[in-house]
Scaffold this motif. Sequence first.
Motif, PDB file in Angstrom:
ATOM      1  N   VAL A  91       0.815  -1.213   0.000  1.00  0.00           N
ATOM      2  CA  VAL A  91       0.000   0.000   0.000  1.00  0.00           C
ATOM      3  C   VAL A  91       0.855   1.273   0.000  1.00  0.00           C
ATOM      4  CG1 VAL A  91      -0.291   0.303   2.492  1.00  0.00           C
ATOM      5  CG2 VAL A  91      -2.173   0.866   0.938  1.00  0.00           C
TER       6      VAL A  91
ATOM      7  N   LEU B 156       0.039   4.978  -1.793  1.00  0.00           N
ATOM      8  CA  LEU B 156      -0.230   6.168  -1.004  1.00  0.00           C
ATOM      9  C   LEU B 156       0.658   7.321  -1.468  1.00  0.00           C
ATOM     10  CD1 LEU B 156      -2.117   6.614   1.426  1.00  0.00           C
ATOM     11  CD2 LEU B 156      -0.142   6.270   2.903  1.00  0.00           C
TER      12      LEU B 156
ATOM     13  N   LEU C  48      -5.280  12.183  -2.802  1.00  0.00           N
ATOM     14  CA  LEU C  48      -5.711  11.617  -1.511  1.00  0.00           C
ATOM     15  C   LEU C  48      -7.158  11.960  -1.197  1.00  0.00           C
ATOM     16  CD1 LEU C  48      -2.727  11.861   0.980  1.00  0.00           C
ATOM     17  CD2 LEU C  48      -3.815   9.832   0.012  1.00  0.00           C
TER      18      LEU C  48
ATOM     19  N   PRO D 222     -12.279  10.532  -4.208  1.00  0.00           N
ATOM     20  CA  PRO D 222     -12.993   9.401  -3.587  1.00  0.00           C
ATOM     21  C   PRO D 222     -12.627   8.061  -4.218  1.00  0.00           C
ATOM     22  CG  PRO D 222     -14.520  11.168  -4.202  1.00  0.00           C
ATOM     23  CD  PRO D 222     -13.187  11.527  -4.782  1.00  0.00           C
TER      24      PRO D 222
ATOM     25  N   SER E 290      -9.041   7.054  -3.187  1.00  0.00           N
ATOM     26  CA  SER E 290      -8.889   6.699  -1.771  1.00  0.00           C
ATOM     27  C   SER E 290      -9.661   5.426  -1.447  1.00  0.00           C
ATOM     28  CB  SER E 290      -9.265   7.860  -0.856  1.00  0.00           C
ATOM     29  OG  SER E 290     -10.617   8.168  -0.979  1.00  0.00           O
ATOM     30  N   GLU E 291     -10.730   5.145  -2.174  1.00  0.00           N
ATOM     31  CA  GLU E 291     -11.410   3.857  -1.971  1.00  0.00           C
ATOM     32  C   GLU E 291     -10.524   2.696  -2.396  1.00  0.00           C
ATOM     33  OE1 GLU E 291     -15.323   3.109  -3.446  1.00  0.00           O
ATOM     34  OE2 GLU E 291     -16.109   4.983  -2.623  1.00  0.00           O
TER      35      GLU E 291
ATOM     36  N   ILE F 245      -7.197   2.619  -2.662  1.00  0.00           N
ATOM     37  CA  ILE F 245      -6.054   2.452  -1.756  1.00  0.00           C
ATOM     38  C   ILE F 245      -6.520   1.807  -0.453  1.00  0.00           C
ATOM     39  CG2 ILE F 245      -4.341   3.691  -0.378  1.00  0.00           C
ATOM     40  CD1 ILE F 245      -4.343   5.806  -2.689  1.00  0.00           C
ATOM     41  N   GLY F 246      -7.665   2.273   0.040  1.00  0.00           N
ATOM     42  CA  GLY F 246      -8.214   1.691   1.264  1.00  0.00           C
ATOM     43  C   GLY F 246      -8.537   0.218   1.082  1.00  0.00           C
ATOM     44  N   GLU F 247      -8.960  -0.149  -0.106  1.00  0.00           N
ATOM     45  CA  GLU F 247      -9.270  -1.559  -0.368  1.00  0.00           C
ATOM     46  C   GLU F 247      -8.013  -2.420  -0.244  1.00  0.00           C
ATOM     47  OE1 GLU F 247     -11.346  -2.376  -4.025  1.00  0.00           O
ATOM     48  OE2 GLU F 247     -10.983  -4.544  -3.864  1.00  0.00           O
TER      49      GLU F 247
ATOM     50  N   PHE G  57      -5.396  -1.777   1.500  1.00  0.00           N
ATOM     51  CA  PHE G  57      -5.024  -1.836   2.911  1.00  0.00           C
ATOM     52  C   PHE G  57      -5.959  -2.776   3.675  1.00  0.00           C
ATOM     53  CE2 PHE G  57      -4.780   0.454   7.179  1.00  0.00           C
ATOM     54  CZ  PHE G  57      -3.602  -0.170   7.536  1.00  0.00           C
ATOM     55  N   ALA G  58      -7.269  -2.665   3.384  1.00  0.00           N
ATOM     56  CA  ALA G  58      -8.240  -3.523   4.066  1.00  0.00           C
ATOM     57  C   ALA G  58      -7.934  -4.993   3.800  1.00  0.00           C
ATOM     58  CB  ALA G  58      -9.664  -3.188   3.609  1.00  0.00           C
ATOM     59  N   MET G  59      -7.607  -5.311   2.542  1.00  0.00           N
ATOM     60  CA  MET G  59      -7.343  -6.710   2.209  1.00  0.00           C
ATOM     61  C   MET G  59      -6.129  -7.225   2.980  1.00  0.00           C
ATOM     62  SD  MET G  59      -9.818  -7.550   0.257  1.00  0.00           S
ATOM     63  CE  MET G  59      -9.412  -9.084  -0.575  1.00  0.00           C
TER      64      MET G  59
ATOM     65  N   VAL H 264      -5.102  -6.054   5.958  1.00  0.00           N
ATOM     66  CA  VAL H 264      -5.489  -6.171   7.371  1.00  0.00           C
ATOM     67  C   VAL H 264      -6.300  -7.453   7.591  1.00  0.00           C
ATOM     68  CG1 VAL H 264      -6.906  -5.154   9.204  1.00  0.00           C
ATOM     69  CG2 VAL H 264      -5.450  -3.682   7.815  1.00  0.00           C
TER      70      VAL H 264
END
Lengths: 377, 425
Positions: free
Chosen positions: B280, B284, B293, B296, B299-300, B302-304, B306-308, B310
């Motif tokens: 990630v 970023l 950043l 939307p 950032s969705e 990138i967040g995905e 990171f979520a995967m 985690v």
Amino acid sequence: MFRAVGDQELFQETTRRFLEVEVPLAKVRDLAGTTDGYEPSFWRQGAQLGWTSLLVPEDAGGGSISGHGVVDLALVAYEFGLHAAPGPLIGTNVVAAALGRWGTDDQRAGPLADLLAGDAAGAWAHAEPAPNDGLGDLALTATRSGDGFSLHGVKSPVEAGRQAAYILVSARHESGPTQFLIPSNAPGLMIKPLHGLDMTRRHARLEFDGVTVPSTHLVGRPGSAGANIDWLLDLAVSIQLAEMCGALTWAFDTTVDWAFNRYSFGRPLASYQELKHRFADMKMWLEASCAISADAAAAMDRDQAQRSERVSAGKFYVGRYGPELMQDCVQMHGGIGVTFDHDLHLFLRRIVTDVPTYGTPGQHAARLTGILAGADR
Amino acid sequence: MSDTTDVEDVESFAARARAWLAANMPRPPDESRRDPSDDSDEEELRRVARSRRLQRLLYDGGFAGICVPSAYGGQGLTLAHQLAFNEEIADYDYPTETQLPTFTPCLPVILEFGTEDQKNTHIPPMLRGETAWMQLLSEPSGGSDVAAALTTAARDGDEWVLNGSKIWTTGAWWADWGLCLARTNWDVPKHRGLSVFMLDMHQPGIEIHRIEMLNGSREFCQEFLTDVRVPESLRVGAVDGGWTVGVRWMLHERTVLGQSPYVTGEPVRRRLGQGPGGGVAPLLQRARDLGLLTDPKASELIGEVFAMSVVGSTLGSHIAEGIRTGRLAEDAGAITRLYVGTSAVRNASIAFELAGLSAIAWSDSEAELGKRGIDYLMRQAACIGGGTTEMSRNVISERVLGMPRERAFDRDVPFRDVPRSAPQR
């Protein structure tokens, strides 16, 4: 699949048995036709089992099972999902947790005592309709009015908004985010029931057109509620995730049974590689959902960045893949899966209702990027 | 796993490890963030040498082979001790290059099936970092069908003579020893004519060919075995009983992604964070550079990613616990393998999308973005290497969910009569 340890085992088992007896799916269907969706006596008995006291400190009349109330409550929520059980579980616990942490003595003696006893339900009036439906958006205003405040704006949808006696409202004050606990009969508050997908839970639209509330209704100091609201959001999502995992588990287990017992072309569905591989994907989604959801509940005690990271990763994942799992269960059933008679839709409705509630998967993914960018700066 | 009922408790062990690591273990070098496929041979050999030194350091400190019985040079402790040690060593360097497949699956296979002599001879040098092992398992003809090995071992007095070819071995060109699955009987059905041998890689008759991947990586090898002579004393398990060994072998291989009692450090966390797409952090940075950043969509995405990662970090221990408590079958590690593969594929796609046009044509200063394009070309490797995700799905549905097995056409037929692909190369 949430692992209960020690006293939690008996606690979870007690809730499970109670729900099996009190709200079997036939009863859930009966209740679907009623205004409130649950019976007050059911809720009161549940409160006696501990459903409403887990997040409240002992000196305020509550108490957890394991010392970690969010994990205890997640076990209850998982059982709620597994049984498609009705009842204002999340709203009541969010309000009770808020009062337990930040409530005045009067608020603890009156409203909180009612919630703990199961004599009343709570609702968290936080979400607002578009265009104010982003995570962290707060358009409902609170302005000084005499000795109190005047509230203007709309909260919608509010789960159990019409069933709850006590409503926790988040508002924007000139000094910052502010919370109030107001009774549902506050003069000027319009509560309009909404139509909804979910047959087990009710939603309402709350219109505040100059609702005047005294200062005694403040929860915490004016302008100081930003971090508290963040915590409540994480709390609501972590409980919601456990509930979603319960519903997904029911759907998956039911569909696996179906695949073993349903024959086509002389062989069970479970023997077709194309279907087996899809069951493998579903099993992965389910296990990963349970893994992150259990972790999110356990993370509720940690600092804000870590806690929100786990919670938002969970909401992204379960919100993205949970509905896929449900819809694949429908597909595996074929036509019967989209009939009213089959119970699958009771769970499908709950999962789909949960997806955008307390933030969409996309909003939570974007929130993660914000956490990362903040930590990285 | 433990030698004695009087084991050191995990907390005091962890405290002892913490103090020892602080005094002895170096911090990870910056280069550990680099993509291993960039390595020149010299760099790789240097990394291997460093890994061997670090392994020796662990051995001398009494932290090598935490779950290996002390009779074979280990510590005779439990998985809980190993997991605690992994937590403690997280901020330090550790022997990355020589962990796998030496410490799993090779070590547990020898522990389970080796003779007393074999264990005494081969396990201590592993723990001291003196011998790096490899697995001679896949063959060019076989793909996922590992039991259809054509490499043949023929008995000749006190020796076996091996002929054939193995493929997809990592680091074979610098490894010392290998575990090799070979056919010892062509006249019985496929699973009943296999045997396992330990192979000294530094001996005549073994020709190692480096395979160049489409991204330029040369980490994989193919071996050609021509009249390789192996003494009977190096056979592991029963003659023609090799599949019994092979099943456990592959099970231990899958624990790499869960919690292996024999692996030190954090290969799983690193792998999840650094799969195709580069993790990630570069995404970023890219978004920050471009002022994305607050976009939307970006950032969705990138967040995905990171979520995967985690979610993946919680899945391994969740599955391992499910196996320990008996809720899940022992083969449930396939769930983690499927997750790692499918999430890496998704991450590579997202990284490619965010890199924009620079991923297909880049200047020197945009090399990092160009790599996202190359990673995208290699995307499916995450779902192929270490057993395809199709095989994982078979394992999950058949052995975890108990669904009926696929019909096999090679079951009760002598292996020499089983139809097979035309010879390759």
